[in-house]
Design a protein around this motif. Structure first.
Motif, PDB file in Angstrom:
ATOM      1  N   VAL A 109      67.637  51.472  56.798  1.00  0.00           N
ATOM      2  CA  VAL A 109      67.022  50.153  56.939  1.00  0.00           C
ATOM      3  C   VAL A 109      67.104  49.712  58.388  1.00  0.00           C
ATOM      4  CG1 VAL A 109      67.055  47.733  56.214  1.00  0.00           C
ATOM      5  CG2 VAL A 109      67.691  49.525  54.587  1.00  0.00           C
ATOM      6  N   TYR A 110      65.990  49.207  58.891  1.00  0.00           N
ATOM      7  CA  TYR A 110      65.921  48.634  60.237  1.00  0.00           C
ATOM      8  C   TYR A 110      65.399  47.205  60.136  1.00  0.00           C
ATOM      9  CZ  TYR A 110      63.811  47.371  64.700  1.00  0.00           C
ATOM     10  OH  TYR A 110      63.441  46.704  65.830  1.00  0.00           O
ATOM     11  N   SER A 111      66.095  46.254  60.802  1.00  0.00           N
ATOM     12  CA  SER A 111      65.655  44.857  60.846  1.00  0.00           C
ATOM     13  C   SER A 111      65.542  44.432  62.296  1.00  0.00           C
ATOM     14  CB  SER A 111      66.662  43.944  60.133  1.00  0.00           C
ATOM     15  OG  SER A 111      66.808  44.326  58.786  1.00  0.00           O
ATOM     16  N   SER A 112      64.361  43.961  62.687  1.00  0.00           N
ATOM     17  CA  SER A 112      64.133  43.553  64.071  1.00  0.00           C
ATOM     18  C   SER A 112      64.572  42.101  64.255  1.00  0.00           C
ATOM     19  CB  SER A 112      62.655  43.701  64.431  1.00  0.00           C
ATOM     20  OG  SER A 112      62.427  43.286  65.752  1.00  0.00           O
ATOM     21  N   LEU A 113      65.826  41.925  64.629  1.00  0.00           N
ATOM     22  CA  LEU A 113      66.371  40.587  64.809  1.00  0.00           C
ATOM     23  C   LEU A 113      66.905  40.371  66.215  1.00  0.00           C
ATOM     24  CD1 LEU A 113      68.322  40.359  61.441  1.00  0.00           C
ATOM     25  CD2 LEU A 113      66.131  39.326  61.988  1.00  0.00           C
ATOM     26  N   GLY A 114      66.709  41.307  67.090  1.00  0.00           N
ATOM     27  CA  GLY A 114      67.207  41.203  68.453  1.00  0.00           C
ATOM     28  C   GLY A 114      66.593  42.272  69.310  1.00  0.00           C
ATOM     29  N   GLU A 115      67.051  42.382  70.536  1.00  0.00           N
ATOM     30  CA  GLU A 115      66.443  43.335  71.449  1.00  0.00           C
ATOM     31  C   GLU A 115      66.594  44.763  70.976  1.00  0.00           C
ATOM     32  OE1 GLU A 115      67.634  42.866  75.432  1.00  0.00           O
ATOM     33  OE2 GLU A 115      66.666  40.934  75.702  1.00  0.00           O
ATOM     34  N   ARG A 116      67.679  45.058  70.276  1.00  0.00           N
ATOM     35  CA  ARG A 116      67.893  46.436  69.811  1.00  0.00           C
ATOM     36  C   ARG A 116      67.854  46.541  68.291  1.00  0.00           C
ATOM     37  NH1 ARG A 116      68.954  49.796  73.760  1.00  0.00           N
ATOM     38  NH2 ARG A 116      69.719  49.001  75.747  1.00  0.00           N
ATOM     39  N   GLY A 117      67.580  45.458  67.614  1.00  0.00           N
ATOM     40  CA  GLY A 117      67.452  45.520  66.172  1.00  0.00           C
ATOM     41  C   GLY A 117      68.791  45.680  65.474  1.00  0.00           C
ATOM     42  N   VAL A 118      68.760  45.639  64.164  1.00  0.00           N
ATOM     43  CA  VAL A 118      69.952  45.813  63.341  1.00  0.00           C
ATOM     44  C   VAL A 118      69.671  46.967  62.393  1.00  0.00           C
ATOM     45  CG1 VAL A 118      71.453  44.753  61.626  1.00  0.00           C
ATOM     46  CG2 VAL A 118      70.548  43.365  63.499  1.00  0.00           C
ATOM     47  N   TYR A 119      70.583  47.913  62.351  1.00  0.00           N
ATOM     48  CA  TYR A 119      70.375  49.109  61.555  1.00  0.00           C
ATOM     49  C   TYR A 119      71.398  49.177  60.425  1.00  0.00           C
ATOM     50  CZ  TYR A 119      67.786  50.493  65.718  1.00  0.00           C
ATOM     51  OH  TYR A 119      66.913  50.523  66.760  1.00  0.00           O
ATOM     52  N   SER A 120      70.947  49.621  59.271  1.00  0.00           N
ATOM     53  CA  SER A 120      71.841  49.877  58.149  1.00  0.00           C
ATOM     54  C   SER A 120      71.723  51.354  57.790  1.00  0.00           C
ATOM     55  CB  SER A 120      71.466  49.002  56.944  1.00  0.00           C
ATOM     56  OG  SER A 120      72.266  49.333  55.831  1.00  0.00           O
ATOM     57  N   PHE A 121      72.731  52.130  58.166  1.00  0.00           N
ATOM     58  CA  PHE A 121      72.658  53.568  57.978  1.00  0.00           C
ATOM     59  C   PHE A 121      73.255  54.011  56.642  1.00  0.00           C
ATOM     60  CE2 PHE A 121      72.467  53.004  62.543  1.00  0.00           C
ATOM     61  CZ  PHE A 121      71.519  53.934  62.928  1.00  0.00           C
TER      62      PHE A 121
END
Length: 354
Positions: A109-121
């Motif tokens: 899962v990838y969520s674009s919430l900042g400059e580098r995004g938030v990842y759920s691996f």
């Protein structure tokens, strides 16, 4: 190991977020894939290449060796941007965006919430799903300049273009599977040479030892040469994933049967294949030459409308939709068929006139 599904919300052209009955609806586009060959169709601007790049990025992060990699998602789309937020849909830049990729075991899962995004691996890292992305642009002719770029230089290529040059430059693998060797044998009549890598440059080497720089060959020869080199390097063994953007570019239609057979051979060797295409002929060749119906599935991206409401007033909003089928002719809004029929109608009109 295969990719089973992708869900995209508010990234690039996929803007499926709206208000309906005063409630915010997060209805991201969802596409369930086949574990064989997945053929992605659609008009310009419907996100065909974007889907391939999003899939490839997630597969890159399945590698244990890339656990701490700082590569941005945006790097797969351009070398000149370093902010994942710029991938948000242009009409909904202030809204939540994400994408999810599922395998038959777990999900990324990838969520674009900042400059580098938030990842759920979760368990994604460590799946180590081998993946190859072949861009529509031919890249190996640029290897000399690529390998001479210094650390101070700005690399002019996106991550998919960088990776294909690097992957092709690897030495040949030992102990290739029997099916891989059988596929390689089919290239002999087309290439009559072998791709080698020396001194930061690719060459076609004939049986007599003559070396022809990669750049001097035809586009079709370069494409088949690249694919054969990736096979020799061991990147397309069983369990791997091939993502190929518009493989028909630069290849004469007389070679489409050969191209279709190679893709079907890879699928038979347990390689999951994703391609985009603008070619009626190639898409139809895959359907006609497959042995089993469920080994090739078509996905048509098109612009449709949904009824939404911004406040109390309902309106229609244009969004990207997807229809899939095992049969090429059964897809609605199939622009390849529409374009072919329009041409045939024009031929009938002109020939009747003359």
């Amino acid at each position: 190991m295969s990719i089973t599904e992708i869900k995209i919300l508010n990234i690039l052209c996929f803007q499926r977020q709206y208000k309906k009955n005063r409630r915010l609806e997060n209805d991201g586009i969802s596409i369930k894939f086949n574990d064989g060959i997945n053929v992605i169709l659609g008009s310009t601007g419907t996100g065909k290449t974007s889907i391939l790049k999003l899939l490839y990025a997630s597969l890159y992060w399945s590698q244990e060796e890339n656990r701490n990699c700082v590569r941005n998602l945006s790097s797969y789309f351009s070398s000149s941007i370093d902010n994942d937020d710029l991938l948000r849909n242009i009409y909904h830049r202030d809204q939540y965006s994400s994408y999810k990729v599922k395998s038959d075991k777990c999900e990324f899962v990838y969520s674009s919430l900042g400059e580098r995004g938030v990842y759920s691996f979760k368990q994604w890292v460590g799946l180590n799903i081998p993946a190859i992305y072949i861009p529509s642009d031919e890249m190996l002719s640029n290897s000399k300049s690529f390998f001479n770029i210094t650390s101070e230089d700005q690399i002019p290529y996106d991550a998919t273009q960088n990776d294909i040059i690097i992957n092709a430059s690897f030495p040949e693998a030992d102990n290739l599977s029997f099916k891989t060797l059988s596929i390689l044998n089919k290239f002999d009549n087309i290439l009559k040479s072998k791709v080698i890598f020396e001194d930061d440059e690719f060459f076609f080497e004939t049986e007599g030892g003559r070396k022809v720089p990669f750049i001097f060959e035809s586009t079709a020869t370069k494409k088949f040469g690249l694919l054969s080199k990736l096979l020799r390097n061991g990147f397309l063994e069983p369990g791997s994933v091939l993502l190929w953007d518009e493989p028909e570019n630069g290849i004469h239609p007389e070679l489409f049967p050969f191209l279709a057979d190679i893709l079907l051979d890879l699928e038979d060797n347990d390689v999951q294949v994703f391609i985009t295409t603008n070619s009626y002929s190639l898409a139809k060749q895959l359907e006609l030459r497959r042995i089993h119906r469920d080994r090739v599935r078509y996905y048509n991206l098109y612009r449709g409308q949904v009824v939404v409401s911004s406040t109390d007033t309902e309106k229609k909003e244009s969004v990207i939709l997807c229809q899939s089928s095992y049969y090429f002719n059964k897809i609605n809004n199939n622009q390849l068929i529409i374009a072919k029929n329009n041409l045939l109608d024009l031929i009938d009109l002109r020939e009747g006139y003359y």
